[in-house]
Design a protein around this motif. Structure first.
Motif, PDB file in Angstrom:
ATOM      1  N   GLU A  73       0.814  -1.217   0.000  1.00 23.14           N
ATOM      2  CA  GLU A  73       0.000   0.000   0.000  1.00 23.14           C
ATOM      3  C   GLU A  73       0.847   1.265   0.000  1.00 23.14           C
ATOM      4  OE1 GLU A  73      -2.535  -0.272   3.364  1.00 23.14           O
ATOM      5  OE2 GLU A  73      -3.411  -2.167   2.731  1.00 23.14           O
ATOM      6  N   MET A  74       2.124   1.119   0.215  1.00 20.89           N
ATOM      7  CA  MET A  74       3.008   2.273   0.314  1.00 20.89           C
ATOM      8  C   MET A  74       3.318   2.802  -1.081  1.00 20.89           C
ATOM      9  SD  MET A  74       6.432   2.283   2.464  1.00 20.89           S
ATOM     10  CE  MET A  74       7.434   3.695   2.678  1.00 20.89           C
ATOM     11  N   ALA A  75       3.103   4.106  -1.301  1.00 19.02           N
ATOM     12  CA  ALA A  75       3.386   4.731  -2.592  1.00 19.02           C
ATOM     13  C   ALA A  75       4.154   6.015  -2.350  1.00 19.02           C
ATOM     14  CB  ALA A  75       2.086   5.026  -3.330  1.00 19.02           C
ATOM     15  N   SER A  76       4.978   6.387  -3.308  1.00 16.02           N
ATOM     16  CA  SER A  76       5.761   7.605  -3.160  1.00 16.02           C
ATOM     17  C   SER A  76       4.854   8.826  -3.348  1.00 16.02           C
ATOM     18  CB  SER A  76       6.892   7.634  -4.182  1.00 16.02           C
ATOM     19  OG  SER A  76       6.357   7.770  -5.484  1.00 16.02           O
ATOM     20  N   TYR A  77       5.334   9.986  -2.958  1.00 15.12           N
ATOM     21  CA  TYR A  77       4.565  11.211  -3.120  1.00 15.12           C
ATOM     22  C   TYR A  77       4.317  11.498  -4.596  1.00 15.12           C
ATOM     23  CZ  TYR A  77       5.468  12.159   1.777  1.00 15.12           C
ATOM     24  OH  TYR A  77       5.519  12.077   3.131  1.00 15.12           O
ATOM     25  N   LYS A  78       5.309  11.234  -5.414  1.00 14.16           N
ATOM     26  CA  LYS A  78       5.172  11.475  -6.842  1.00 14.16           C
ATOM     27  C   LYS A  78       4.093  10.578  -7.448  1.00 14.16           C
ATOM     28  CE  LYS A  78       8.059  11.865 -10.947  1.00 14.16           C
ATOM     29  NZ  LYS A  78       9.408  11.722 -11.472  1.00 14.16           N
ATOM     30  N   LYS A  79       4.107   9.311  -7.104  1.00 17.60           N
ATOM     31  CA  LYS A  79       3.112   8.369  -7.624  1.00 17.60           C
ATOM     32  C   LYS A  79       1.722   8.743  -7.133  1.00 17.60           C
ATOM     33  CE  LYS A  79       1.770   3.960  -8.830  1.00 17.60           C
ATOM     34  NZ  LYS A  79       0.590   4.230  -9.580  1.00 17.60           N
ATOM     35  N   ARG A  80       1.598   9.083  -5.868  1.00 19.22           N
ATOM     36  CA  ARG A  80       0.307   9.474  -5.312  1.00 19.22           C
ATOM     37  C   ARG A  80      -0.224  10.744  -5.983  1.00 19.22           C
ATOM     38  NH1 ARG A  80       0.914  10.106   0.655  1.00 19.22           N
ATOM     39  NH2 ARG A  80       2.008   8.177   0.297  1.00 19.22           N
ATOM     40  N   SER A  81       0.660  11.705  -6.220  1.00 22.15           N
ATOM     41  CA  SER A  81       0.263  12.939  -6.871  1.00 22.15           C
ATOM     42  C   SER A  81      -0.181  12.689  -8.304  1.00 22.15           C
ATOM     43  CB  SER A  81       1.437  13.919  -6.847  1.00 22.15           C
ATOM     44  OG  SER A  81       1.109  15.086  -7.542  1.00 22.15           O
ATOM     45  N   LEU A  82       0.531  11.858  -9.016  1.00 24.13           N
ATOM     46  CA  LEU A  82       0.156  11.532 -10.387  1.00 24.13           C
ATOM     47  C   LEU A  82      -1.176  10.789 -10.440  1.00 24.13           C
ATOM     48  CD1 LEU A  82       1.099  11.736 -13.316  1.00 24.13           C
ATOM     49  CD2 LEU A  82       2.215   9.524 -13.022  1.00 24.13           C
ATOM     50  N   ASP A  83      -1.399   9.876  -9.502  1.00 20.25           N
ATOM     51  CA  ASP A  83      -2.680   9.171  -9.441  1.00 20.25           C
ATOM     52  C   ASP A  83      -3.831  10.131  -9.166  1.00 20.25           C
ATOM     53  OD1 ASP A  83      -1.442   6.769  -9.972  1.00 20.25           O
ATOM     54  OD2 ASP A  83      -1.402   6.119  -7.867  1.00 20.25           O
ATOM     55  N   LEU A  84      -3.634  11.078  -8.245  1.00 22.85           N
ATOM     56  CA  LEU A  84      -4.676  12.067  -7.960  1.00 22.85           C
ATOM     57  C   LEU A  84      -4.924  12.962  -9.166  1.00 22.85           C
ATOM     58  CD1 LEU A  84      -3.866  13.082  -4.282  1.00 22.85           C
ATOM     59  CD2 LEU A  84      -5.852  11.816  -5.116  1.00 22.85           C
ATOM     60  N   HIS A  85      -3.891  13.309  -9.892  1.00 18.69           N
ATOM     61  CA  HIS A  85      -4.037  14.122 -11.100  1.00 18.69           C
ATOM     62  C   HIS A  85      -4.867  13.371 -12.142  1.00 18.69           C
ATOM     63  CE1 HIS A  85      -3.140  16.687 -14.482  1.00 18.69           C
ATOM     64  NE2 HIS A  85      -2.629  15.639 -15.136  1.00 18.69           N
ATOM     65  N   HIS A  86      -4.555  12.111 -12.364  1.00 21.62           N
ATOM     66  CA  HIS A  86      -5.314  11.321 -13.329  1.00 21.62           C
ATOM     67  C   HIS A  86      -6.769  11.159 -12.890  1.00 21.62           C
ATOM     68  CE1 HIS A  86      -1.429   9.373 -15.008  1.00 21.62           C
ATOM     69  NE2 HIS A  86      -1.710  10.499 -15.612  1.00 21.62           N
ATOM     70  N   GLN A  87      -6.993  10.982 -11.596  1.00 24.11           N
ATOM     71  CA  GLN A  87      -8.356  10.874 -11.084  1.00 24.11           C
ATOM     72  C   GLN A  87      -9.103  12.181 -11.290  1.00 24.11           C
ATOM     73  OE1 GLN A  87      -8.505   9.901  -6.950  1.00 24.11           O
ATOM     74  NE2 GLN A  87     -10.735   9.764  -6.889  1.00 24.11           N
ATOM     75  N   ASP A  88      -8.439  13.304 -11.037  1.00 25.87           N
ATOM     76  CA  ASP A  88      -9.048  14.613 -11.239  1.00 25.87           C
ATOM     77  C   ASP A  88      -9.381  14.834 -12.715  1.00 25.87           C
ATOM     78  OD1 ASP A  88      -9.907  17.232 -10.462  1.00 25.87           O
ATOM     79  OD2 ASP A  88      -8.033  17.998 -11.351  1.00 25.87           O
TER      80      ASP A  88
END
Length: 97
Positions: A73-88
């Protein structure tokens, strides 16, 4: 019984490493002259010796266990930010060109 022997062996190895580091620190801090080596033992030095030899091996094992990176479940800040961007992008820009 094998697990206890492994824990004791790991602790003794960490204790040996702490002793080596402590010896290096004491050698640097000591004063030599006239063929002898002297070092003044103060309460602070006693506390440092106790912490290096007793507490440090336990803390190393605890920190290693706390900060291991094998969690799925651990993800880097960059990966999490990119996932949120794609979701947005998927949620906010539907039907737009």
């Amino acid at each position: 019984m094998g697990m206890q022997v492994r824990k004791v062996r790991a602790y003794l190895w960490a204790l040996a490493q702490g002793t080596l580091v402590l010896g290096g620190l004491l050698a640097i801090a000591g004063e030599g002259g006239d063929g002898h080596w002297s070092f003044q033992i103060t309460p602070f030095v006693s506390w440092m010796m106790l912490s290096w030899l007793v507490c440090y091996p336990i803390l190393r094992k605890t920190y290693r266990r706390l900060y291991q990176q094998n969690n799925q479940e651990m993800a880097s800040y960059k990966k999490r930010s990119l996932d949120l961007h794609h979701q947005d992008m998927a949620n906010s820009h539907q039907g737009y060109r």
